[in-house]
Motif scaffolding. Structure first.
Motif, PDB file in Angstrom:
ATOM      1  N   PRO A 180       0.820  -1.215   0.000  1.00 58.02           N
ATOM      2  CA  PRO A 180       0.000   0.000   0.000  1.00 58.02           C
ATOM      3  C   PRO A 180       0.852   1.263   0.000  1.00 58.02           C
ATOM      4  O   PRO A 180       1.978   1.265   0.492  1.00 58.02           O
ATOM      5  CB  PRO A 180      -0.818  -0.131   1.289  1.00 58.02           C
ATOM      6  N   ALA A 181       0.283   2.326  -0.554  1.00 66.55           N
ATOM      7  CA  ALA A 181       0.969   3.611  -0.570  1.00 66.55           C
ATOM      8  C   ALA A 181       0.786   4.343   0.752  1.00 66.55           C
ATOM      9  O   ALA A 181       1.538   5.264   1.071  1.00 66.55           O
ATOM     10  CB  ALA A 181       0.447   4.470  -1.715  1.00 66.55           C
ATOM     11  N   LEU A 182      -0.218   3.932   1.533  1.00 69.03           N
ATOM     12  CA  LEU A 182      -0.534   4.602   2.793  1.00 69.03           C
ATOM     13  C   LEU A 182      -1.238   3.608   3.709  1.00 69.03           C
ATOM     14  O   LEU A 182      -2.053   2.801   3.250  1.00 69.03           O
ATOM     15  CB  LEU A 182      -1.442   5.810   2.534  1.00 69.03           C
ATOM     16  N   ILE A 183      -0.928   3.656   5.007  1.00 73.23           N
ATOM     17  CA  ILE A 183      -1.576   2.786   5.984  1.00 73.23           C
ATOM     18  C   ILE A 183      -2.224   3.646   7.060  1.00 73.23           C
ATOM     19  O   ILE A 183      -1.587   4.554   7.604  1.00 73.23           O
ATOM     20  CB  ILE A 183      -0.570   1.821   6.645  1.00 73.23           C
ATOM     21  N   LEU A 184      -3.500   3.380   7.343  1.00 75.71           N
ATOM     22  CA  LEU A 184      -4.199   4.022   8.453  1.00 75.71           C
ATOM     23  C   LEU A 184      -4.436   2.967   9.519  1.00 75.71           C
ATOM     24  O   LEU A 184      -5.057   1.934   9.250  1.00 75.71           O
ATOM     25  CB  LEU A 184      -5.535   4.606   8.002  1.00 75.71           C
ATOM     26  N   MET A 185      -3.944   3.215  10.713  1.00 74.93           N
ATOM     27  CA  MET A 185      -4.030   2.222  11.783  1.00 74.93           C
ATOM     28  C   MET A 185      -4.823   2.810  12.949  1.00 74.93           C
ATOM     29  O   MET A 185      -4.390   3.751  13.597  1.00 74.93           O
ATOM     30  CB  MET A 185      -2.619   1.816  12.208  1.00 74.93           C
ATOM     31  N   LEU A 214      -1.488   6.972  12.475  1.00 75.79           N
ATOM     32  CA  LEU A 214      -1.977   6.278  13.659  1.00 75.79           C
ATOM     33  C   LEU A 214      -3.123   7.085  14.270  1.00 75.79           C
ATOM     34  O   LEU A 214      -2.976   8.264  14.577  1.00 75.79           O
ATOM     35  CB  LEU A 214      -0.858   6.103  14.679  1.00 75.79           C
ATOM     36  N   ILE A 215      -4.278   6.437  14.437  1.00 74.55           N
ATOM     37  CA  ILE A 215      -5.443   7.078  15.041  1.00 74.55           C
ATOM     38  C   ILE A 215      -5.503   6.635  16.499  1.00 74.55           C
ATOM     39  O   ILE A 215      -5.588   5.441  16.788  1.00 74.55           O
ATOM     40  CB  ILE A 215      -6.721   6.684  14.292  1.00 74.55           C
ATOM     41  N   THR A 216      -5.416   7.580  17.421  1.00 71.64           N
ATOM     42  CA  THR A 216      -5.312   7.254  18.843  1.00 71.64           C
ATOM     43  C   THR A 216      -6.408   7.952  19.647  1.00 71.64           C
ATOM     44  O   THR A 216      -7.069   8.867  19.152  1.00 71.64           O
ATOM     45  CB  THR A 216      -3.957   7.706  19.418  1.00 71.64           C
ATOM     46  N   GLU A 228       6.643   7.919  19.219  1.00 67.75           N
ATOM     47  CA  GLU A 228       7.824   7.177  19.666  1.00 67.75           C
ATOM     48  C   GLU A 228       8.060   5.943  18.802  1.00 67.75           C
ATOM     49  O   GLU A 228       9.198   5.487  18.658  1.00 67.75           O
ATOM     50  CB  GLU A 228       7.660   6.767  21.128  1.00 67.75           C
ATOM     51  N   ARG A 229       6.989   5.414  18.234  1.00 69.61           N
ATOM     52  CA  ARG A 229       7.114   4.244  17.359  1.00 69.61           C
ATOM     53  C   ARG A 229       7.148   4.658  15.888  1.00 69.61           C
ATOM     54  O   ARG A 229       6.894   3.870  14.999  1.00 69.61           O
ATOM     55  CB  ARG A 229       5.979   3.257  17.648  1.00 69.61           C
ATOM     56  N   TYR A 230       7.428   5.914  15.652  1.00 70.02           N
ATOM     57  CA  TYR A 230       7.701   6.451  14.314  1.00 70.02           C
ATOM     58  C   TYR A 230       6.487   6.506  13.401  1.00 70.02           C
ATOM     59  O   TYR A 230       6.607   6.330  12.181  1.00 70.02           O
ATOM     60  CB  TYR A 230       8.849   5.683  13.644  1.00 70.02           C
ATOM     61  N   ALA A 231       5.305   6.756  13.966  1.00 72.28           N
ATOM     62  CA  ALA A 231       4.144   7.029  13.111  1.00 72.28           C
ATOM     63  C   ALA A 231       4.432   8.309  12.334  1.00 72.28           C
ATOM     64  O   ALA A 231       5.019   9.257  12.865  1.00 72.28           O
ATOM     65  CB  ALA A 231       2.887   7.207  13.960  1.00 72.28           C
ATOM     66  N   ASN A 232       4.033   8.354  11.082  1.00 71.83           N
ATOM     67  CA  ASN A 232       4.256   9.560  10.274  1.00 71.83           C
ATOM     68  C   ASN A 232       3.309  10.678  10.661  1.00 71.83           C
ATOM     69  O   ASN A 232       3.607  11.852  10.469  1.00 71.83           O
ATOM     70  CB  ASN A 232       4.096   9.225   8.790  1.00 71.83           C
ATOM     71  N   SER A 233       2.160  10.290  11.211  1.00 74.02           N
ATOM     72  CA  SER A 233       1.200  11.277  11.687  1.00 74.02           C
ATOM     73  C   SER A 233       0.316  10.607  12.726  1.00 74.02           C
ATOM     74  O   SER A 233      -0.037   9.437  12.582  1.00 74.02           O
ATOM     75  CB  SER A 233       0.352  11.802  10.522  1.00 74.02           C
ATOM     76  N   VAL A 234      -0.031  11.346  13.771  1.00 71.52           N
ATOM     77  CA  VAL A 234      -0.934  10.832  14.807  1.00 71.52           C
ATOM     78  C   VAL A 234      -2.192  11.692  14.802  1.00 71.52           C
ATOM     79  O   VAL A 234      -2.119  12.917  14.917  1.00 71.52           O
ATOM     80  CB  VAL A 234      -0.282  10.847  16.199  1.00 71.52           C
TER      81      VAL A 234
END
Length: 272
Positions: A180-185, A214-216, A228-234
């Motif tokens: 994938p070109a992008l992952i949303l978690m 990363l959606i938190t 801290e786990r290197y998400a490109n965006s939170v």
């Protein structure tokens, strides 16, 4: 071997097995699980009636609820078990797995539906240039999210999965142009699983450059752990399914319209 044999004495009680290197998780139909210091290949020799759907997954065919064909020639298929667990089906194993599992499915696909699905898959493979992967527990909202993205940005197709445990192994096994070109978690639930998968993804040379959003939950600790786990965006959201759909368009406008994603062009000869 003394710990392996007792665990495998009643295969009918086993739902599936998930493996990584020389260790395997054994999942029982009652929800219990057990780790064994044996590879999946070895355990498959002891569970001859089980089906190897992916190099990381071995399933009990009687537990199969549904089988989803690959949405395009560049993505794996999927099998859903009676307990709701969804596992990838390797492209190379798809035909064989489908033939073995078909008799176990409650509703067989008619010839007309099969032809229609094949035609739709071929059409999608020819038109779509890149894919997006959404990992979330909210199945219904994932469909709404998918509709928004694919309607407004038709050059992308969104695939959704409920479990991210095997995501790093699944992506590492794919050729570069099929990732994938992008992952949303979505880490508002199953937070530990999502953070662990994110860390492992960023440690893999073949997958580390894929941007991960990363959606938190809306708390400082969750946001900090994501970075801290290197998400490109939170993206911090309340724990409400509808909020995920509400931000779909804003995510698309920035990440699919403004940002330059690491999309790899697919040579024509690789689509034959």
């Amino acid at each position: 071997m003394s710990t392996v044999k007792p665990a495998l004495q009643e295969p009918a009680l086993i739902s599936h097995l998930a493996g990584a290197n020389n260790y395997s998780w054994l999942y029982f139909r009652n929800g219990e699980k057990k780790m064994l210091a044996k590879s999946l290949s070895y355990l498959h020799t002891l569970l001859t009636g089980f089906v190897r759907v992916h190099k990381t997954a071995l399933i009990n065919p009687v537990c199969v609820k549904s089988l989803q064909s690959p949405p395009s020639r560049r993505m794996p298929g999927a099998v859903q078990l009676e307990n709701g667990v969804e596992l990838p089906v390797s492209r190379r194993r798809w035909q064989q797995v489908a033939e073995v599992l078909q008799p176990f499915l409650d509703n067989e696909i008619s010839d007309r539906e099969h032809v229609a699905n094949s035609a739709a898959t071929t059409s999608t493979a020819q038109q779509v240039q890149a894919s997006i992967l959404l990992v979330t527990d909210e199945t219904d909202d994932a469909q709404a999210f998918k509709h928004i993205i694919e309607t407004k940005w038709p050059r992308f197709i969104l695939h959704a999965m409920r479990h991210g445990t095997l995501l790093p192994e699944m992506l590492a096994d794919l050729p570069a142009h099929e990732r994938p070109a992008l992952i949303l978690m979505d880490a508002r639930k199953a937070r530990a699983e999502r953070l662990h998968a994110l860390r492992r993804l960023k440690e893999l040379p073949n997958c580390s450059r894929i941007p991960v959003l990363l959606i938190t939950p809306t708390n400082h600790n969750a946001i900090a752990e994501g970075y801290e786990r290197y998400a490109n965006s939170v993206i911090a959201l309340p724990d409400q399914p509808a909020t995920l759909v509400a931000v779909a368009e804003r995510i698309g406008q920035f990440w699919l319209q403004t940002v330059a994603l690491p999309i790899i062009d697919i040579p024509d000869n690789e689509l034959d």
